[in-house]
Design an enzyme around this catalytic site. Structure first.
Site, PDB file in Angstrom:
ATOM      1  N   SER A 137       0.837  -1.200   0.000  1.00 19.36           N
ATOM      2  CA  SER A 137       0.000   0.000   0.000  1.00 19.36           C
ATOM      3  C   SER A 137       0.871   1.248   0.000  1.00 19.36           C
ATOM      4  O   SER A 137       2.006   1.226   0.480  1.00 19.36           O
ATOM      5  CB  SER A 137      -0.901   0.021   1.240  1.00 19.36           C
ATOM      6  OG  SER A 137      -1.530   1.287   1.347  1.00 19.36           O
ATOM      7  N   HIS A 138       0.321   2.339  -0.526  1.00 22.07           N
ATOM      8  CA  HIS A 138       1.017   3.626  -0.468  1.00 22.07           C
ATOM      9  C   HIS A 138       1.209   4.083   0.972  1.00 22.07           C
ATOM     10  O   HIS A 138       2.094   4.872   1.267  1.00 22.07           O
ATOM     11  CB  HIS A 138       0.223   4.693  -1.225  1.00 22.07           C
ATOM     12  CG  HIS A 138       0.448   4.653  -2.707  1.00 22.07           C
ATOM     13  ND1 HIS A 138       0.160   3.555  -3.479  1.00 22.07           N
ATOM     14  CD2 HIS A 138       0.960   5.576  -3.558  1.00 22.07           C
ATOM     15  CE1 HIS A 138       0.475   3.809  -4.741  1.00 22.07           C
ATOM     16  NE2 HIS A 138       0.962   5.038  -4.805  1.00 22.07           N
ATOM     17  N   SER A 139       0.325   3.607   1.854  1.00 17.02           N
ATOM     18  CA  SER A 139       0.385   4.029   3.253  1.00 17.02           C
ATOM     19  C   SER A 139       0.946   2.896   4.103  1.00 17.02           C
ATOM     20  O   SER A 139       0.425   1.775   4.087  1.00 17.02           O
ATOM     21  CB  SER A 139      -1.022   4.403   3.726  1.00 17.02           C
ATOM     22  OG  SER A 139      -1.123   4.262   5.130  1.00 17.02           O
TER      23      SER A 139
END
Lengths: 206, 126
Positions: B8-10
């Site tokens: 995930s980007h986060s």
């Protein structure tokens, strides 16, 4: 140009990305996640350090190393996209220690194909391809029409800039900007813009 | 057991999805690769590579990704590793990970785990 000169041009690309960092990030902020300038500057700074000692290697090694470093150090979509472009160019230049305009064109062609494949994108989706594809075509036309290397690449720069202008007129259907769709009209694409800067650096060096 | 990797980007989202799989499949080999590796949002080639290697076995690995650079970077890692039994799955990461981890935990093979994650994509919630 030889390996050292290629390394020098890539270093200049890094300087240009550093200069344009805020502008590219502002463009990206308007339609996407606002990291393009920062990521490109960070990526090319890492590339510069990695390729500096490769002057005695072939150009393919330099370009492949640059590509791998961009993939690792960029952190956004520009990493796999520009990384793929440089890695595919590295395959074209495998074993070669001199690069001429035919090689440069072959690298650009391989880059366009790589970016299309990696990004699953085509022209007209408000991406870097909207400056890359017209630039490649203009350079090929220039060479076929008898222009010298520098003038042919300058034609490519002109076409890339026109491509950037074109991205203002269309909605994004690929990449993060596609999340805002029609609302991206009026804004120029950051990736198409950064590609144009990189090509300008090449043109200046010829 | 088939390994699961969440990209995930986060960083927090990837860790959170991993955490949610513990509800039903605590013990499934699963790893999170969140964030750009520099403390920001994005994806990290090295994090994804390390995550896949950390859960890899001959049973294979499914990789779930959120969007954009996560897809492309994970593709590049999988191509470079060249294992042949590491699959990128187009499914929502939370629902897909919960379904896939449970399937893996129950002893399903790679193909069944992939199908479990894919089903999560089109499975109506009511």
């Amino acid at each position: 140009m030889n390996t050292e000169q290629v390394i020098g041009i890539i270093a200049l690309m890094g300087k240009r990305m550093e200069q344009e960092k805020e502008f590219l990030t502002d463009l990206d902020n308007a339609i996407a996640d606002g990291d393009h300038g920062i990521n490109m500057a960070r990526g090319f700074a890492a590339v510069e350090a990695k390729i500096a000692p490769l002057g005695d290697k072939d150009i393919g090694t330099v370009l492949k190393t640059a590509g791998m470093t961009l993939v690792s150090a960029v952190g956004g979509s520009a990493g796999p996209l520009y990384g793929t472009a440089f890695m595919r160019s590295g395959v074209v230049m495998n074993g070669k220690t001199e690069m001429n305009i035919a090689d440069l064109t072959a690298c650009l062609k391989a880059s366009v194909e790589g970016v299309m494949q990696r990004g699953k994108a085509v022209k007209g989706e408000k991406t870097m391809l909207d400056s890359m594809i017209p630039a490649l075509e203009a350079i090929e036309n220039g060479i076929n029409g008898g222009l010298d290397s520098k003038d042919a690449v300058l034609c490519g720069v002109k076409a890339a800039r026109e491509g950037v202008e074109y991205t203002k007129t269309i909605a994004a259907t690929k990449g993060r900007a596609s999340y805002i769709g029609e609302r991206s009209i009026g804004h120029q694409d950051p990736g198409a813009t950064s590609f144009t800067y990189l090509l300008e650096v090449i043109a200046d060096a010829l | 057991m088939v390994g699961i990797v969440i990209v995930s980007h986060s960083e927090k989202l990837a860790e959170g999805v991993l955490d949610a799989t513990k509800i039903m499949a605590d013990g499934c080999p699963i790893a999170a690769a969140g964030g750009d590796g520099f403390g920001g949002y994005g994806t990290s080639y090295d994090k994804i590579k390390n995550a896949i290697e950390s859960v890899y076995s001959e049973d294979g690995v499914v990789v779930l990704v959120d969007m954009g650079s996560a897809v492309m970077t994970a593709e590049m890692v999988i191509e470079e590793l060249g294992f042949g039994n590491v699959s990128l799955i187009d499914s929502p990461i939370a629902e897909g990970a919960i379904a896939a981890s449970l399937s893996s935990f129950c002893g399903d093979d790679l193909e069944a785990v992939k199908q479990a994650a894919l089903l999560a994509k089109n499975d109506p919630k009511w």
